[in-house]
Scaffold this active site. Structure first.
Site, PDB file in Angstrom:
ATOM      1  N   SER A  13       0.795  -1.415  -0.058  1.00  0.00           N
ATOM      2  CA  SER A  13       0.072  -0.139   0.051  1.00  0.00           C
ATOM      3  C   SER A  13       0.787   1.267  -0.169  1.00  0.00           C
ATOM      4  CB  SER A  13      -0.949  -0.029   1.115  1.00  0.00           C
ATOM      5  OG  SER A  13      -0.057  -0.168   2.402  1.00  0.00           O
ATOM      6  N   SER A 140      14.470  -6.653   5.358  1.00  0.00           N
ATOM      7  CA  SER A 140      15.076  -6.364   6.798  1.00  0.00           C
ATOM      8  C   SER A 140      15.355  -5.026   7.126  1.00  0.00           C
ATOM      9  CB  SER A 140      16.062  -7.503   7.085  1.00  0.00           C
ATOM     10  OG  SER A 140      16.623  -7.261   8.596  1.00  0.00           O
ATOM     11  N   TYR A 154      11.992  -2.498  17.623  1.00  0.00           N
ATOM     12  CA  TYR A 154      11.737  -2.879  16.368  1.00  0.00           C
ATOM     13  C   TYR A 154      13.059  -3.553  15.833  1.00  0.00           C
ATOM     14  CZ  TYR A 154      12.187  -1.382  11.296  1.00  0.00           C
ATOM     15  OH  TYR A 154      12.123  -1.357   9.974  1.00  0.00           O
ATOM     16  N   LYS A 158      13.877  -7.357  13.736  1.00  0.00           N
ATOM     17  CA  LYS A 158      14.465  -7.560  12.604  1.00  0.00           C
ATOM     18  C   LYS A 158      15.616  -8.281  12.778  1.00  0.00           C
ATOM     19  CE  LYS A 158      12.348  -5.115   9.762  1.00  0.00           C
ATOM     20  NZ  LYS A 158      11.492  -5.426   8.700  1.00  0.00           N
TER      21      LYS A 158
END
Length: 284
Positions: A13, A140, A154, A158
């Site tokens: 999107s 990543s 966050y 990853k």
């Protein structure tokens, strides 16, 4: 194009996913673009026939929706050549400040969602493609190598994604002809940057010179130089064409600098304390 490739792009999107969808279509390939809110791609649907662009709803935290997407791809196109496993989001906040439920929700998307997409991809490449094979590109981040203060969870998502992908690559049978690459972008200008907001904070970390606060300031006053995402996706598209792609592709000068610094630190510590590992074996 005589033999257009079929792409699956998650998180299409906006950002990397949207630009990759547009690029794939402009190259004459076929795009299966997925998003939690597929109506965000209505303008793109108006430009291309269903034979070139298939837009599907996909919330990667819902395993059954992932499976449904791959079933639809098989029914519609019969094969799948490239997967850009891209869906994810970032959240700002010191580790101590971030509520556990918020962190777990992000893990559901960035780690479990991405991992389940990778697993369905491997299965499709092995069992449905004839001949077997395909390209899996996992988006990543530089923080998957070096955690960033102010984005600890966050970074953790990853790191986890990098770890499981590294193991997955080792487990694959080479005869399946599945090529996997982790792309590790630095800071690119995408809508996700603007959505970071203030995130979560903790009064113990209110000193302006602490890393979390410096990170906030850098984003809000444009102190961080942000690379051009449209140029980044061109490089990722070029990656998909390599016969022997790398396992890791750091992307952006800041990513290269961060990863080199992390590698240097690891090697220095290993060399400095190498002697501590001597004599640890069982006596024979």
């Amino acid at each position: 194009m005589a033999n257009p490739r079929v792409w699956l792009i998650t998180g299409a999107s906006s950002g990397f996913g949207r630009l990759m969808s547009e690029l794939v279509l402009s190259k004459g390939d076929i795009a299966v673009a997925t998003a939690r809110k597929p109506e965000a791609l209505d303008d793109l649907k108006a430009k291309y026939p269903s034979t070139k662009l298939l837009v599907l709803k996909l919330d990667v935290t819902q395993a059954h929706e992932i499976k449904d997407v791959f079933i639809k791809i098989k029914e519609t196109f019969g094969r799948l050549d490239v997967v850009f496993n891209n869906a994810g989001y970032a959240m700002m906040g010191e580790v101590e400040a971030t509520p556990e439920d918020a962190a777990r929700t992000m893990f559901d998307t960035n780690f479990w969602g991405a991992t389940n997409v990778s697993l369905e991809t491997v299965k499709f490449f092995r069992e449905e493609n004839r001949p077997a094979g395909g390209r899996l590109i996992v988006n990543s981040s530089e923080v998957g190598i070096h955690g960033i203060g102010g984005c600890g969870f966050y970074s953790a998502t990853k790191h986890a994604l990098e770890g499981v992908t590294s193991a997955l690559v080792q487990e694959l049978d080479p005869e399946w002809n599945i090529k996997i690459t982790l792309v590790e972008p630095g800071t690119f200008r995408t809508p996700a940057i603007g959505k970071l907001g203030e995130g979560y904070s903790h009064p113990a970390y209110n000193k302006p010179t602490l890393p979390g606060n410096l990170f906030r300031v850098a984003f809000h006053d444009s102190g961080l130089k942000k690379a051009d995402t449209s140029k980044g996706v061109l490089k990722i598209y070029d990656l998909s064409l390599l016969s022997e792609p790398p396992f890791r592709l750091p992307l952006g000068k800041d990513a290269l600098e961060m990863i080199r610094g992390e590698a240097k630190s690891i090697l220095e510590d290993a060399a400095k304390y190498e002697v501590w590992s001597e004599g640890l074996d069982f006596d024979t």
